[in-house]
Design a protein around this motif. Sequence first.
Motif, PDB file in Angstrom:
ATOM      1  N   VAL A   1       0.223  -1.140   0.137  1.00  0.00           N
ATOM      2  CA  VAL A   1      -0.083   0.142  -0.046  1.00  0.00           C
ATOM      3  C   VAL A   1       0.751   1.296   0.086  1.00  0.00           C
ATOM      4  O   VAL A   1       2.044   1.028   0.436  1.00  0.00           O
ATOM      5  N   ARG A   2       0.428   2.428  -0.748  1.00  0.00           N
ATOM      6  CA  ARG A   2       0.965   3.708  -0.318  1.00  0.00           C
ATOM      7  C   ARG A   2       0.859   4.762   0.552  1.00  0.00           C
ATOM      8  O   ARG A   2      -0.685   4.331   0.709  1.00  0.00           O
ATOM      9  N   CYS A   3       1.847   5.054   1.029  1.00  0.00           N
ATOM     10  CA  CYS A   3       1.826   6.430   2.757  1.00  0.00           C
ATOM     11  C   CYS A   3       0.729   6.905   1.003  1.00  0.00           C
ATOM     12  O   CYS A   3       1.441   7.652   0.452  1.00  0.00           O
ATOM     13  N   ALA A   4      -0.025   7.406   2.698  1.00  0.00           N
ATOM     14  CA  ALA A   4      -0.801   8.761   1.888  1.00  0.00           C
ATOM     15  C   ALA A   4      -0.049  10.275   2.358  1.00  0.00           C
ATOM     16  O   ALA A   4       0.085  11.099   1.202  1.00  0.00           O
ATOM     17  N   GLU A   5       1.649  10.022   3.016  1.00  0.00           N
ATOM     18  CA  GLU A   5       1.873  11.015   3.222  1.00  0.00           C
ATOM     19  C   GLU A   5       3.127  11.549   2.235  1.00  0.00           C
ATOM     20  O   GLU A   5       3.720  12.433   1.724  1.00  0.00           O
ATOM     21  N   CYS A   6       3.920  10.289   2.606  1.00  0.00           N
ATOM     22  CA  CYS A   6       5.299  10.325   1.718  1.00  0.00           C
ATOM     23  C   CYS A   6       5.474   9.676   0.613  1.00  0.00           C
ATOM     24  O   CYS A   6       6.276   9.196  -0.240  1.00  0.00           O
ATOM     25  N   GLN A   7       4.334   8.534  -0.401  1.00  0.00           N
ATOM     26  CA  GLN A   7       4.072   8.281  -1.300  1.00  0.00           C
ATOM     27  C   GLN A   7       5.074   6.828  -1.632  1.00  0.00           C
ATOM     28  O   GLN A   7       4.530   6.124  -2.898  1.00  0.00           O
ATOM     29  N   THR A   8       5.588   6.296  -0.697  1.00  0.00           N
ATOM     30  CA  THR A   8       6.141   5.915  -0.458  1.00  0.00           C
ATOM     31  C   THR A   8       5.452   4.201  -0.275  1.00  0.00           C
ATOM     32  O   THR A   8       4.688   3.941   0.289  1.00  0.00           O
ATOM     33  N   PHE A   9       5.960   2.879  -1.048  1.00  0.00           N
ATOM     34  CA  PHE A   9       5.103   2.020  -0.915  1.00  0.00           C
ATOM     35  C   PHE A   9       5.905   0.945   0.769  1.00  0.00           C
ATOM     36  O   PHE A   9       6.755   1.406   0.688  1.00  0.00           O
ATOM     37  N   THR A  10       4.854   0.745   1.511  1.00  0.00           N
ATOM     38  CA  THR A  10       5.317  -0.580   2.802  1.00  0.00           C
ATOM     39  C   THR A  10       4.069  -1.364   2.601  1.00  0.00           C
ATOM     40  O   THR A  10       2.968  -1.589   1.800  1.00  0.00           O
ATOM     41  N   PRO A  11       4.596  -2.716   2.765  1.00  0.00           N
ATOM     42  CA  PRO A  11       3.749  -4.425   3.084  1.00  0.00           C
ATOM     43  C   PRO A  11       2.402  -3.371   3.659  1.00  0.00           C
ATOM     44  O   PRO A  11       2.271  -3.267   4.809  1.00  0.00           O
ATOM     45  N   ARG A  12       1.181  -4.285   3.364  1.00  0.00           N
ATOM     46  CA  ARG A  12       0.011  -3.743   3.905  1.00  0.00           C
ATOM     47  C   ARG A  12       0.007  -4.341   5.435  1.00  0.00           C
ATOM     48  O   ARG A  12      -0.640  -3.646   6.589  1.00  0.00           O
ATOM     49  N   SER A  13       0.413  -5.896   6.147  1.00  0.00           N
ATOM     50  CA  SER A  13       0.666  -5.860   7.207  1.00  0.00           C
ATOM     51  C   SER A  13       1.584  -4.752   8.133  1.00  0.00           C
ATOM     52  O   SER A  13       1.347  -4.753   9.476  1.00  0.00           O
ATOM     53  N   HIS A  14       2.430  -4.233   7.522  1.00  0.00           N
ATOM     54  CA  HIS A  14       3.123  -2.949   8.317  1.00  0.00           C
ATOM     55  C   HIS A  14       2.524  -1.693   7.894  1.00  0.00           C
ATOM     56  O   HIS A  14       3.117  -0.783   9.376  1.00  0.00           O
ATOM     57  N   ALA A  15       1.146  -1.417   8.010  1.00  0.00           N
ATOM     58  CA  ALA A  15       0.857  -0.382   7.014  1.00  0.00           C
ATOM     59  C   ALA A  15      -0.103   0.577   8.466  1.00  0.00           C
ATOM     60  O   ALA A  15      -0.457  -1.097   9.136  1.00  0.00           O
ATOM     61  N   ILE A  16       0.247   1.715   9.291  1.00  0.00           N
ATOM     62  CA  ILE A  16      -0.938   1.994   9.896  1.00  0.00           C
ATOM     63  C   ILE A  16      -2.156   2.527   8.734  1.00  0.00           C
ATOM     64  O   ILE A  16      -2.126   3.561   8.332  1.00  0.00           O
ATOM     65  N   HIS A  17      -3.281   2.709   9.217  1.00  0.00           N
ATOM     66  CA  HIS A  17      -4.436   3.149   9.032  1.00  0.00           C
ATOM     67  C   HIS A  17      -5.057   4.179   9.360  1.00  0.00           C
ATOM     68  O   HIS A  17      -5.343   3.969  10.819  1.00  0.00           O
ATOM     69  N   ASP A  18      -5.953   5.116   9.099  1.00  0.00           N
ATOM     70  CA  ASP A  18      -6.363   5.906  10.164  1.00  0.00           C
ATOM     71  C   ASP A  18      -8.200   5.608  10.181  1.00  0.00           C
ATOM     72  O   ASP A  18      -8.500   4.460   9.630  1.00  0.00           O
ATOM     73  N   GLN A  19      -9.050   6.237  10.297  1.00  0.00           N
ATOM     74  CA  GLN A  19     -10.474   6.117  10.192  1.00  0.00           C
ATOM     75  C   GLN A  19     -10.790   6.337   9.231  1.00  0.00           C
ATOM     76  O   GLN A  19     -11.988   4.892   8.269  1.00  0.00           O
ATOM     77  N   GLU A  20      -9.840   6.483   7.992  1.00  0.00           N
ATOM     78  CA  GLU A  20     -10.576   6.648   6.494  1.00  0.00           C
ATOM     79  C   GLU A  20      -9.913   5.511   6.144  1.00  0.00           C
ATOM     80  O   GLU A  20     -10.592   5.742   3.947  1.00  0.00           O
ATOM     81  N   ALA A  21      -9.632   4.309   6.430  1.00  0.00           N
ATOM     82  CA  ALA A  21      -8.293   3.075   5.293  1.00  0.00           C
ATOM     83  C   ALA A  21      -7.618   3.401   5.147  1.00  0.00           C
ATOM     84  O   ALA A  21      -7.188   3.446   3.752  1.00  0.00           O
ATOM     85  N   ARG A  22      -6.670   4.809   4.657  1.00  0.00           N
ATOM     86  CA  ARG A  22      -5.870   5.148   4.193  1.00  0.00           C
ATOM     87  C   ARG A  22      -4.432   4.744   4.907  1.00  0.00           C
ATOM     88  O   ARG A  22      -4.767   4.624   6.205  1.00  0.00           O
ATOM     89  N   ALA A  23      -3.987   4.255   4.263  1.00  0.00           N
ATOM     90  CA  ALA A  23      -2.818   3.708   4.196  1.00  0.00           C
ATOM     91  C   ALA A  23      -1.495   4.860   4.846  1.00  0.00           C
ATOM     92  O   ALA A  23      -1.385   5.473   4.193  1.00  0.00           O
TER      93      ALA A  23
END
Length: 86
Positions: free
Chosen positions: A50-72
Amino acid sequence: MIVRLIVFVAIFFIGWWLYRQFIIFKQGQSQQGSKNKGPSKKEASQESMVRCAECQTFTPRSHAIHDQEARAFCSAEHLKAFNQKH
């Protein structure tokens, strides 16, 4: 002379047999261990990114942190930075 050759050949085949038994034992151990450890290397390497909404880098879905609106996000710091901007 022939006796030495026969002994040498016998030792060679005994060593070869022991080596094969060791390989079979190790393969059985690794297969048994991978069943207990969770996903295999192949499954882990095929994890979706998934792509980080802030820095646009990709990270594995299991390592990502999601907000209330499901942004990674790739880290909690980027989640905070994104929330401060918006």
